[in-house]
Design a protein around this motif. Structure first.
Motif, PDB file in Angstrom:
ATOM      1  N   PRO A  28       0.832  -1.209   0.000  1.00 36.69           N
ATOM      2  CA  PRO A  28       0.000   0.000   0.000  1.00 36.69           C
ATOM      3  C   PRO A  28       0.863   1.253   0.000  1.00 36.69           C
ATOM      4  CG  PRO A  28      -0.857  -1.610   1.551  1.00 36.69           C
ATOM      5  CD  PRO A  28       0.469  -2.146   1.083  1.00 36.69           C
ATOM      6  N   LEU A  29       0.511   2.213  -0.842  1.00 35.67           N
ATOM      7  CA  LEU A  29       1.345   3.388  -1.049  1.00 35.67           C
ATOM      8  C   LEU A  29       1.036   4.536  -0.093  1.00 35.67           C
ATOM      9  CD1 LEU A  29       1.440   3.530  -4.962  1.00 35.67           C
ATOM     10  CD2 LEU A  29       3.049   2.423  -3.394  1.00 35.67           C
ATOM     11  N   ALA A  30      -0.027   4.439   0.666  1.00 39.33           N
ATOM     12  CA  ALA A  30      -0.413   5.538   1.561  1.00 39.33           C
ATOM     13  C   ALA A  30       0.726   5.888   2.509  1.00 39.33           C
ATOM     14  CB  ALA A  30      -1.658   5.155   2.355  1.00 39.33           C
ATOM     15  N   GLY A  31       1.104   7.162   2.496  1.00 41.33           N
ATOM     16  CA  GLY A  31       2.138   7.654   3.381  1.00 41.33           C
ATOM     17  C   GLY A  31       3.559   7.401   2.927  1.00 41.33           C
ATOM     18  N   LEU A  32       3.762   6.738   1.793  1.00 41.99           N
ATOM     19  CA  LEU A  32       5.105   6.383   1.337  1.00 41.99           C
ATOM     20  C   LEU A  32       5.667   7.414   0.366  1.00 41.99           C
ATOM     21  CD1 LEU A  32       4.839   2.529   0.704  1.00 41.99           C
ATOM     22  CD2 LEU A  32       5.366   3.759   2.823  1.00 41.99           C
ATOM     23  N   SER A  33       6.972   7.356   0.211  1.00 45.68           N
ATOM     24  CA  SER A  33       7.668   8.124  -0.816  1.00 45.68           C
ATOM     25  C   SER A  33       7.804   7.251  -2.054  1.00 45.68           C
ATOM     26  CB  SER A  33       9.048   8.544  -0.308  1.00 45.68           C
ATOM     27  OG  SER A  33       9.800   9.135  -1.353  1.00 45.68           O
ATOM     28  N   VAL A  34       7.321   7.761  -3.188  1.00 45.76           N
ATOM     29  CA  VAL A  34       7.268   6.985  -4.433  1.00 45.76           C
ATOM     30  C   VAL A  34       8.006   7.745  -5.530  1.00 45.76           C
ATOM     31  CG1 VAL A  34       5.739   6.063  -6.239  1.00 45.76           C
ATOM     32  CG2 VAL A  34       5.070   5.913  -3.818  1.00 45.76           C
ATOM     33  N   ALA A  35       8.778   7.028  -6.323  1.00 46.08           N
ATOM     34  CA  ALA A  35       9.414   7.614  -7.505  1.00 46.08           C
ATOM     35  C   ALA A  35       8.975   6.842  -8.740  1.00 46.08           C
ATOM     36  CB  ALA A  35      10.933   7.593  -7.388  1.00 46.08           C
ATOM     37  N   VAL A  36       8.793   7.559  -9.839  1.00 42.44           N
ATOM     38  CA  VAL A  36       8.437   6.958 -11.118  1.00 42.44           C
ATOM     39  C   VAL A  36       9.517   7.352 -12.117  1.00 42.44           C
ATOM     40  CG1 VAL A  36       6.708   6.708 -12.916  1.00 42.44           C
ATOM     41  CG2 VAL A  36       5.990   7.156 -10.548  1.00 42.44           C
ATOM     42  N   ILE A  37      10.250   6.355 -12.601  1.00 43.68           N
ATOM     43  CA  ILE A  37      11.278   6.594 -13.611  1.00 43.68           C
ATOM     44  C   ILE A  37      10.610   6.519 -14.978  1.00 43.68           C
ATOM     45  CG2 ILE A  37      13.428   5.780 -14.618  1.00 43.68           C
ATOM     46  CD1 ILE A  37      14.202   4.668 -11.925  1.00 43.68           C
ATOM     47  N   GLY A  38      10.607   7.634 -15.676  1.00 46.58           N
ATOM     48  CA  GLY A  38       9.898   7.739 -16.946  1.00 46.58           C
ATOM     49  C   GLY A  38       8.590   8.457 -16.740  1.00 46.58           C
ATOM     50  N   GLN A  39       8.428   9.599 -17.412  1.00 50.11           N
ATOM     51  CA  GLN A  39       7.200  10.379 -17.277  1.00 50.11           C
ATOM     52  C   GLN A  39       6.538  10.559 -18.636  1.00 50.11           C
ATOM     53  OE1 GLN A  39       5.838  12.095 -13.945  1.00 50.11           O
ATOM     54  NE2 GLN A  39       6.542   9.963 -13.925  1.00 50.11           N
ATOM     55  N   GLY A  40       6.603   9.496 -19.438  1.00 44.71           N
ATOM     56  CA  GLY A  40       5.786   9.439 -20.636  1.00 44.71           C
ATOM     57  C   GLY A  40       4.355   9.113 -20.260  1.00 44.71           C
ATOM     58  N   PRO A  41       3.532   8.706 -21.210  1.00 51.53           N
ATOM     59  CA  PRO A  41       2.117   8.462 -20.911  1.00 51.53           C
ATOM     60  C   PRO A  41       1.885   7.459 -19.781  1.00 51.53           C
ATOM     61  CG  PRO A  41       2.435   8.601 -23.270  1.00 51.53           C
ATOM     62  CD  PRO A  41       3.804   8.629 -22.668  1.00 51.53           C
ATOM     63  N   ILE A  42       2.652   6.371 -19.749  1.00 51.21           N
ATOM     64  CA  ILE A  42       2.473   5.387 -18.683  1.00 51.21           C
ATOM     65  C   ILE A  42       3.006   5.927 -17.365  1.00 51.21           C
ATOM     66  CG2 ILE A  42       3.419   3.195 -17.838  1.00 51.21           C
ATOM     67  CD1 ILE A  42       0.987   2.736 -19.480  1.00 51.21           C
TER      68      ILE A  42
END
Length: 322
Positions: A141-155
């Motif tokens: 579960p992502l609530a309260g976590l630090s999240v990174a997304v590599i790639g900021q294209g459509p997906i």
């Protein structure tokens, strides 16, 4: 019927091809009058010249009419699926990867009847959104976590949006293209305009994300950048399509940091397409922000040329077949 086909790497041409017959449908299949299709990053290697998709059940390959497109929306002309009726407006997978055409035969288990008030050029976004929702279900579960997304294209933008909606405390979006114009609308708290390896190397120990989504694929380097970036005990979801059978992997770092790596294709397609439909109801601005370019199907060349050259202000590119 009309279709577009690749006559050479990165070169489309219009063609006429025999229409599929409703009488030839197998149990579970439907005949779709295609109204719109989305250009997906997983279509682009084939646009560049790859011979055939690494996807079970795909009927089309390089040079075949309608190839390569699998994100489609349209109206059902004939059905042998028990839960899909003639006249339904549906969205989902062109299971043959042959969606740049007037008609397509699709597996009904990969289609969902969407709301009638949603135009097909908008409805088609439910397919990639369904894939992202299914992937996010697989991680902690992502609530309260630090999240990174590599790639900021459509997906990647969809991953950022869904992570923020799931309660992530901080979402970082990393891309070599400057996404400062789009990132905030998709829940990105920190837009990083840099290569993923440079970003990972510069991260202070206290700022390493707990979950990283790798949303680029098609090469091996960025998976190891995710290993470098994530914090101790963190989790990585590798979403991008693997173009090679085997990848070199930073196993020692992975082991020493006690990490978890997940990946996988989208299952339960009808369920997650319905979940995507509900998500769009809760987040109507996504429909306005996500599809940035609608291109007529007879100019498929332009749509794919745009897709292989990501730029600021550009997110999802959709072909309109009407």
């Amino acid at each position: 019927m009309w279709a577009q086909r690749l006559v050479a790497p990165q070169r489309f041409a219009a063609c006429e091809t025999p229409a599929p017959s409703a009488d030839a449908l197998a149990p579970g299949q439907v005949l779709l009058d295609v109204a719109a299709g989305g250009v997906c990053g997983s279509d682009l290697p084939f646009f560049r010249g790859a011979a055939a998709p690494d996807t079970a059940g795909a009927r089309a390959g390089f040079g075949d009419p309608g190839f390569p497109m699998h994100e489609v929306a349209g109206r059902v002309l004939a059905s042998r699926h028990p839960e899909i009726a003639v006249g339904d407006d549906v969205v989902g997978w062109a299971s043959g990867f042959d969606g740049i055409a007037e008609l397509a035969v699709c597996a009904g288990d990969g289609l969902h009847r969407h709301r009638a008030d949603v135009a097909p050029e908008t409805a088609v976004l439910l397919q990639p959104l369904a894939c992202v929702l299914y992937a996010v279900e697989q991680v902690r579960p992502l609530a309260g976590l630090s999240v990174a997304v590599i790639g900021q294209g459509p997906i990647g933008l969809l991953f950022s949006h869904v992570a923020k909606a799931a309660g992530a405390a901080r979402v970082v979006g990393v891309d070599r293209v400057d996404r400062s114009d789009l990132g905030p609308a998709f829940g990105v708290d920190e837009v990083v305009h840099a290569s993923s390896d440079a970003w990972a190397l510069d991260l202070p120990a206290g700022e390493r994300p707990e979950v990283v989504f790798e949303a680029i694929g098609h090469q091996s380097a960025t998976l190891n950048h995710a290993v470098d970036a994530v914090g101790f005990g963190g989790e990585i979801f590798y979403f991008g399509v693997a173009d090679e059978t085997s990848y070199p992997f930073a196993m020692r770092s992975f082991l020493r940091k006690n990490l978890t790596l997940r990946s996988g294709v989208t299952l339960e397609r009808r369920r997650v397409l319905a979940a995507a439909d509900e998500y769009l109801v809760r987040h109507p601005s996504l429909a306005r922000d996500y599809v940035t370019h609608v291109v007529p199907a007879d100019d498929a060349q332009k749509a794919f040329d745009l897709a292989v050259a990501p730029a600021g202000g550009q997110a999802k590119i959709v072909l309109s077949m009407r």
